[in-house]
Design a protein around this motif. Sequence first.
Motif, short mmCIF file in Angstrom:
data_model
loop_
_atom_site.label_atom_id
_atom_site.label_comp_id
_atom_site.label_asym_id
_atom_site.label_seq_id
_atom_site.Cartn_x
_atom_site.Cartn_y
_atom_site.Cartn_z
N THR A 41 10.68 1.15 0.14
CA THR A 41 11.28 2.87 1.36
C THR A 41 9.40 2.94 1.60
O THR A 41 9.87 4.90 2.57
CB THR A 41 10.83 4.01 -0.22
OG1 THR A 41 9.55 3.56 -1.37
CG2 THR A 41 12.33 3.57 -0.94
N ASP A 42 9.15 2.35 2.42
CA ASP A 42 8.09 2.43 3.06
C ASP A 42 8.29 2.49 4.76
O ASP A 42 8.46 1.37 4.78
CB ASP A 42 6.83 1.70 3.16
CG ASP A 42 6.04 2.29 3.80
OD1 ASP A 42 5.74 3.32 4.62
OD2 ASP A 42 3.94 0.77 4.13
N GLU B 144 2.91 -10.91 0.27
CA GLU B 144 2.29 -10.19 1.50
C GLU B 144 1.38 -8.88 0.84
O GLU B 144 0.35 -9.20 1.33
CB GLU B 144 2.77 -10.01 2.71
CG GLU B 144 1.80 -10.10 3.43
CD GLU B 144 2.64 -9.71 5.51
OE1 GLU B 144 1.28 -9.62 6.34
OE2 GLU B 144 3.69 -9.93 5.53
N GLN B 145 2.18 -8.25 0.76
CA GLN B 145 2.03 -7.12 0.31
C GLN B 145 1.30 -7.02 -1.38
O GLN B 145 -0.21 -6.51 -1.22
CB GLN B 145 3.09 -5.80 0.29
CG GLN B 145 3.69 -5.62 1.26
CD GLN B 145 2.82 -4.69 2.43
OE1 GLN B 145 2.03 -4.34 1.97
NE2 GLN B 145 3.30 -4.72 3.61
N LEU C 58 15.52 -3.93 2.93
CA LEU C 58 15.41 -4.68 1.26
C LEU C 58 14.18 -5.54 1.98
O LEU C 58 14.95 -6.85 3.60
CB LEU C 58 16.65 -5.40 1.00
CG LEU C 58 16.80 -6.35 -0.04
CD1 LEU C 58 16.10 -5.49 -0.65
CD2 LEU C 58 18.19 -7.21 -0.07
N PRO C 59 13.23 -5.82 0.95
CA PRO C 59 11.87 -6.46 1.53
C PRO C 59 12.70 -8.35 1.36
O PRO C 59 12.82 -7.98 -0.41
CB PRO C 59 10.76 -5.96 1.11
CG PRO C 59 11.49 -5.31 -0.51
CD PRO C 59 12.38 -4.37 -0.05
N LYS D 175 6.39 -1.22 -7.97
CA LYS D 175 5.40 -1.64 -6.66
C LYS D 175 6.51 -1.94 -5.57
O LYS D 175 6.50 -2.05 -4.08
CB LYS D 175 4.45 -3.00 -7.03
CG LYS D 175 3.28 -2.13 -7.52
CD LYS D 175 2.75 -1.64 -7.05
CE LYS D 175 0.68 -0.79 -7.46
NZ LYS D 175 0.48 -0.44 -6.90
N VAL D 176 7.51 -2.89 -6.47
CA VAL D 176 8.46 -3.32 -5.22
C VAL D 176 9.11 -2.24 -4.51
O VAL D 176 9.41 -2.41 -3.12
CB VAL D 176 9.31 -4.42 -5.70
CG1 VAL D 176 10.56 -4.89 -4.92
CG2 VAL D 176 9.04 -5.76 -6.53
N THR D 177 9.46 -1.40 -5.17
CA THR D 177 9.98 0.10 -4.73
C THR D 177 9.62 0.64 -3.63
O THR D 177 9.65 1.40 -2.84
CB THR D 177 10.49 0.59 -5.91
OG1 THR D 177 11.00 0.27 -6.72
CG2 THR D 177 11.46 2.35 -5.46
#
Length: 589
Positions: A15-16, A29-30, A21-22, A9-11
């Motif tokens: 890449t969105d 939040e996501q 780097l979030p 999910k973090v990946t």
Amino acid sequence: MELLHVAIKVTDISTDGGFHLPSAAQIYEQLSPLFVWDHAVAITFWIVFYAIEAVAILAILREYPDDKQASKVIKSTPTLPKRLLPWKLGNLRTQLHALLTGKALQGARQGAAPMAYRGGAGATLERPRTAPSSSGSSSAGTAVLERPRPTAEPPKPSASGSASAPTAEPKAKPAPKPAPKEGCRDDAGCLGQVRGGSLNASLRKAAGLRPGQLDPGSPLVGGKTGVSPKESLSSKREKELADRKAYLQNFWYAAAISDKITSKPTKVDILSRTVTIWRGEDGQVHCLDNVCPHRGAPLSNGWTKSKGGKSCVVCPYHGWAFNGEGSLEEVPSQNADVAFPKRPLVNSYPVEERGGFVWLFFGAKGLPAAERPPIPVVPELEDPNWRAVYGEMEFDCPHWSVFENALDMAHIHYLHDGSFGNQDKPVINDMKVTRDTWGVQANFHIHNKPVSPLWNWTAVPAVPVEARAMLPSTSYVKITLAGGVQMITFVNTVPIDEHRAINRFCLIRNFALNPIFDGYTRKSMIKILGEDKAMIELLKPEQLLNEVSLEADKPQIAFRKLRQEWIDMGYGVQPDTTAKHSGSLKVDL
């Protein structure tokens, strides 16, 4: 899997719209709060289950010091994580294991393999190997004296003595019963008390025990077992005599009198073996097994020489020279440019000189010197205010009969009545016995009589006696007479073999220190030991079903208990262990 899910999910977030780097806030939040906490709880429980599994495994490892046996028990233990594992996932795990290893998984679903019974004193239950191990077979005729475990755990069984595990085939034949051991009255392997509980139903049935029938090896055998109390007492006596004749390993033995060891190799029969002892040019004493590894010639028939700055004993057969560590230093028949083994080829023994004796350490050389028991010497042996006279006397009887005589205080008034004994007043008064880790001490008073009128000036109403027994088999008896006269008999009883022993002794005195009196002193000591020898060699304790002991026997009984504690911890070595094998005696792990 939970951690991998979160990582994916973090990946996706990273890449969105291009790689970036979030921050933690963006990730939170996501991902919905319920999703985050769901994974947090799952991971937390995974850690808790892992901790439970680790605690269970550590407990099993402490209970089973053998890694292979512990591994089998761990795999078959139904811990909480295994119970919570869904049945379908368990099947999947089994199939994956079979696919990867080609073997069916023996896990909690199948249950533990039946335990095989290992009989004898202090018997335990163990899980059988699935197949005989080729590595488990030892070299024929090789004895190993290992450093004992700190607890009274029985030794590991040999490969030939392990029971075969049942196969997975439905029509497999049951494992045959173990052959009866020597001295057993049944075919169940001399069943004994099992640690942690009695035999389960299948084992009891295999052993031929009826419901309610006690284990024949138990000291509590009664009318229900069909074994008479006399038979039970006989079995107990057999074990007692077997333990008494055992040698204590990891202790120091007086292998020689220092003055008798020179540069000429000296042959010494000790503990059912033969060693050679010599003194190097630097005065250092060395000790090796007496058998040359080339063709078995006796090294004690050779001579010594210095080679490369080391004192060596030379084999009289082919001239091979061995240093004090047992390493080969010279092979005369080979050219200098031809190599030969440099590792130790002959077993060596740690030796030390203390108090006029050469002490040999019989046990694990790998045991650090600081952890070895103390050498049983006393200050008077090395005090210039005392005079010590040394000697030796052999006995044609077991060492324990010889040694216990030194602790027997009641015999002196009868066996030595012609010298200092006093049959008119044979009572031993004020007997007090204490003990510590390494020995036993007794203090008491006796009424002796002077050896001759010349000794009347030393007479006292009651003679105070201090008697000590030090492991493995050293005795110290000190008497105090009038005028401050004191004498000490210091005797080391050393096993030659199962049926012979030797007393290496000295008589220590604090008066008449001139060497001119040494001959008289030695003659007196030999006379006393000769009187003991004549009786001790007639003793037949093996013909007694039980020995009766009374108040005067307290020192003997206390030392027997102390020695038995060391035997039960694994320090006992039966004489045939060192006698019935070939090659040098291996005394280390």
